[in-house]
Scaffold this active site. Structure first.
Site, short mmCIF file in Angstrom:
data_model
loop_
_atom_site.label_atom_id
_atom_site.label_comp_id
_atom_site.label_asym_id
_atom_site.label_seq_id
_atom_site.Cartn_x
_atom_site.Cartn_y
_atom_site.Cartn_z
N LYS A 1 9.05 1.90 -3.94
CA LYS A 1 9.76 0.64 -3.78
C LYS A 1 11.14 0.82 -4.36
O LYS A 1 11.27 1.30 -5.50
CB LYS A 1 9.04 -0.51 -4.50
CG LYS A 1 7.73 -0.90 -3.81
CD LYS A 1 7.00 -2.04 -4.45
CE LYS A 1 5.70 -2.28 -3.67
NZ LYS A 1 4.81 -3.26 -4.30
N ASP B 1 0.72 1.77 -7.35
CA ASP B 1 1.91 0.96 -7.06
C ASP B 1 2.63 0.63 -8.38
O ASP B 1 3.54 1.35 -8.78
CB ASP B 1 1.51 -0.30 -6.29
CG ASP B 1 2.72 -1.15 -5.92
OD1 ASP B 1 3.85 -0.73 -6.19
OD2 ASP B 1 2.55 -2.26 -5.37
N LYS C 1 -5.11 -8.94 -0.19
CA LYS C 1 -4.80 -9.12 -1.60
C LYS C 1 -6.05 -9.66 -2.28
O LYS C 1 -6.52 -10.76 -1.93
CB LYS C 1 -3.66 -10.14 -1.74
CG LYS C 1 -2.33 -9.60 -1.24
CD LYS C 1 -1.92 -8.40 -2.04
CE LYS C 1 -0.44 -8.26 -2.16
NZ LYS C 1 -0.06 -7.13 -2.98
N GLU D 1 -5.43 -0.18 -3.68
CA GLU D 1 -4.12 -0.14 -4.34
C GLU D 1 -4.20 -0.75 -5.74
O GLU D 1 -4.73 -1.85 -5.92
CB GLU D 1 -3.13 -0.91 -3.46
CG GLU D 1 -1.71 -0.94 -3.98
CD GLU D 1 -0.73 -1.51 -2.94
OE1 GLU D 1 -1.08 -1.61 -1.75
OE2 GLU D 1 0.38 -1.88 -3.35
N LYS E 1 -3.52 -5.13 5.07
CA LYS E 1 -3.76 -5.03 3.63
C LYS E 1 -4.26 -6.40 3.19
O LYS E 1 -3.78 -7.42 3.69
CB LYS E 1 -2.44 -4.64 2.98
CG LYS E 1 -2.27 -4.87 1.50
CD LYS E 1 -1.12 -4.00 0.98
CE LYS E 1 -0.42 -4.58 -0.20
NZ LYS E 1 0.61 -3.68 -0.77
N ASP F 1 -5.28 -4.52 -2.06
CA ASP F 1 -4.39 -4.39 -3.21
C ASP F 1 -4.90 -5.34 -4.30
O ASP F 1 -4.96 -6.55 -4.09
CB ASP F 1 -2.96 -4.77 -2.82
CG ASP F 1 -1.95 -4.47 -3.91
OD1 ASP F 1 -2.36 -4.03 -5.01
OD2 ASP F 1 -0.74 -4.67 -3.67
N GLU G 1 4.77 -1.00 4.61
CA GLU G 1 4.42 -2.43 4.64
C GLU G 1 5.70 -3.27 4.69
O GLU G 1 5.78 -4.30 4.05
CB GLU G 1 3.59 -2.78 3.41
CG GLU G 1 4.30 -2.46 2.10
CD GLU G 1 3.49 -2.76 0.84
OE1 GLU G 1 2.26 -2.92 0.92
OE2 GLU G 1 4.12 -2.84 -0.23
N HIS H 1 1.24 -17.27 0.37
CA HIS H 1 0.87 -15.85 0.28
C HIS H 1 0.24 -15.65 -1.09
O HIS H 1 0.91 -15.76 -2.12
CB HIS H 1 2.13 -15.00 0.46
CG HIS H 1 1.87 -13.57 0.81
ND1 HIS H 1 1.26 -13.19 1.98
CD2 HIS H 1 2.13 -12.42 0.13
CE1 HIS H 1 1.16 -11.86 2.03
NE2 HIS H 1 1.68 -11.37 0.91
C1 MUC Z 1 2.50 -5.39 -3.74
O1 MUC Z 1 2.02 -5.38 -4.85
O2 MUC Z 1 2.25 -4.43 -3.06
C2 MUC Z 1 3.46 -5.97 -0.84
C3 MUC Z 1 2.86 -6.55 0.22
C4 MUC Z 1 2.38 -7.79 -0.19
O3 MUC Z 1 1.77 -8.61 0.48
O4 MUC Z 1 2.67 -7.96 -1.49
C5 MUC Z 1 3.49 -6.91 -1.92
C6 MUC Z 1 3.39 -6.52 -3.33
MG MG Z 2 0.95 -3.43 -4.52
#
Ligand code: MUC
Ligand code: MG
Length: 370
Positions: free
Chosen positions: A271, A247, A167, A222, A165, A196, A324, A21
Site C-alpha cells: 500500500k 497487510d 471482511k 489476510e 474479499k 480479511d 483490490e 462498508h
Molecule cells: C484492508 O485492510 O485491506 C481494502 C479493501 C477493503 O475493503 O478494505 C481495505 C483495507
Molecule cells: Mg487488509
C-alpha cells in the site's frame, strides 16, 4: 531536470460511500480523501493520502495528515530543489519521523510533476509498466450475509469482478465462519473468495478459524492477528496450506525483511500509504521478490487519484494475488474529470504524462471541508 517546489495546498474531501462498508474495527459511510496540490517551478502535481475510519485503522487520521503537511512538511519542502524522489524522501525522512501517509501524498504529487515535465507516465519513472490492465477484486462487506451474496451474484452476472474479499473479525468466530462459508457456497467453486480479519483474532482463535476456512475452500486469509505479532504470523503461515496475506504487519521494506527472514511464507499487501509513497512501496516489493514472497496490490479505499498512483507502481511488478484497487467504485462520486475504466475484473492504467488524472476543480470545491 531538477524540480523546485514553490507551494503545497491541502484539502480534506468527504465523499459518501455507495453502501455501508463494514470492517472489523469500523463501519464506513463516508470516505475522507486528503488531497494535495504541489505547485513547482516546472508545473503542478496532485497526490492523495487516504486512511479508513479516522484513527481506527492506522496511526494517521485525515486531519493529522493535513496538519503534518501544513505544519511540518510543506515549510520543509517549499523553496527547495530536488533532483528526484530519492532526495525528496531523504529530506522528508531526515526531519519528519513516520507520517508515511502524508509523505505518500507528497511523493505522489512530486512524481506527477516529474512525469508531466518529462512527458512520461509515472509508471515509466518507476521502471515501466508490465501491463496496462490490472486485475481488481471487490470486497463484499455490507455486514449482512444475504446482501453480500446478492451483491456478489450481481457483480458476477455483470462481469465486473470474479474474485471477492470478505471482511470478518467484528463478530464471534462461529458467525464469521458461517458467513464466509455461506458466501463461498453460494458463489461457487470457480470464484476465488478471500477473507480479511484486520488483526481481530489472537493466535488461538486464528488456528480454529483458519482450520475451518481452509477446509471450506477459502483461498487467502489476510492479517488474522495483530500487527505486532510477527512470530504468530510466521507460525500460522507455516502451519496452514491456505496462504496468509500480511497487510498491517508489513508497511515498509524493513518489515518485509524481518518477516521473510523469520520464515514467513505467503504474500505481502503493498500500500503506498503504509510505505510513504509509490517508490517506497516498491522497495517492499523488491524485498518480497528476493525472498520468494508473493505480492498483492492493496488499497486503503482511495479515490481515483490515490488509486491511480498505486496502479502506476503495481503495473511495474507481477502481482501473483492481483489487486483490490476498487476504491473509486465504493465512492458515490469523485473529484476527477474522467473515471477509471473498470471492466471484466480489471482496471486500465491511465496513459498520458504524470499520473494521467485530471482534477475536476468544481467537484474538489464542492466536496472539500471548509
Ligand atoms: C484492508 O485492510 O485491506 C481494502 C479493501 C477493503 O475493503 O478494505 C481495505 C483495507
Ligand atoms: Mg487488509
Amino acid at each position: 531536470m531538477s524540480i523546485t517546489i514553490e507551494s503545497i495546498a491541502c484539502w480534506l474531501v468527504d465523499i459518501p460511500t455507495i453502501r455501508p462498508h463494514k470492517l472489523s474495527m469500523t463501519t464506513m459511510g463516508c470516505q475522507t480523501l486528503t488531497i494535495v496540490r504541489m505547485t513547482c517551478a516546472q508545473g503542478v502535481g496532485w497526490g492523495e493520502a487516504t486512511t479508513i475510519g479516522g484513527l481506527s485503522y492506522g496511526s494517521e487520521s485525515p486531519e493529522s495528515i493535513k496538519s503534518a503537511i501544513e505544519t511540518y512538511l510543506s515549510p520543509l519542502l517549499c523553496g527547495q530543489t530536488f533532483s528526484g524522489v530519492a532526495s525528496l524522501a531523504a529530506k522528508m525522512n531526515a526531519s519528519v519521523k513516520g507520517n508515511t501517509f502524508a509523505k505518500s501524498a507528497l511523493e505522489t504529487a512530486f512524481l506527477d510533476v516529474q512525469g508531466k515535465m518529462l512527458g512520461l507516465p509515472v509508471s515509466a519513472l518507476l521502471g515501466g509498466a508490465l501491463t496496462e490492465r490490472l486485475p481488481v477484486l471487490w470486497t463484499l462487506a455490507s455486514g449482512d450475509t444475504d446482501k453480500d451474496i446478492d451483491e456478489g451474484k450481481r457483480l458476477l452476472a455483470e462481469g465486473r469482478h470474479d474474485t471477492f474479499k470478505l471482511k470478518i473479525g467484528a463478530r464471534d468466530l462461529k458467525t464469521d465462519i458461517r458467513h464466509a462459508l455461506a458466501i463461498k457456497t453460494a458463489l461457487g467453486d470457480e470464484v476465488s473468495i478471500r477473507v480479511d480479519v484486520n488483526q481481530a483474532w489472537d493466535v488461538t482463535t486464528a488456528i480454529k478459524g483458519m482450520t475451518e476456512l481452509q477446509a471450506g475452500g477459502i483461498d487467502l486469509v489476510e492479517q488474522p492477528i495483530p500487527l505486532w505479532d510477527q512470530r504468530g504470523l510466521i507460525t500460522l503461515s507455516q502451519r496452514f496450506t491456505v496462504p496468509i496475506l500480511a497487510d498491517e504487519a508489513v508497511a515498509t521494506a524493513h518489515d518485509g525483511y524481518a518477516l521473510a527472514s523469520g520464515g514467513f511464507t505467503g504474500a505481502y499487501a503493498l500500500k503506498i500509504a503504509k510505505a510513504g509513497g509509490p517508490v517506497q512501496a516498491l522497495k517492499l516489493a523488491q524485498v518480497a521478490q528476493a525472498a520468494g514472497i508473493a505480492l498483492y496490490g492493496g488499497t486503503l479505499l482511495e479515490g481515483t487519484l490515490g488509486t491511480v498512483a498505486s496502479l502506476h507502481a503495481w503495473s511495474t511488478v507481477t502481482m501473483q494475488w492481483g489487486t483490490e484497487m476498487f476504491g473509486p467504485l465504493l465512492l458515490k462520486d469523485d473529484i476527477v474529470v474522467r473515471p477509471l475504466d473498470f471492466s471484466h475484473g480489471q482496471v486500465t492504467l491511465p496513459s498520458g504524462p504524470g499520473l494521467g488524472v485530471e482534477i475536476d476543480a468544481d467537484k474538489l470545491r464542492h466536496y472539500a471541508r471548509t
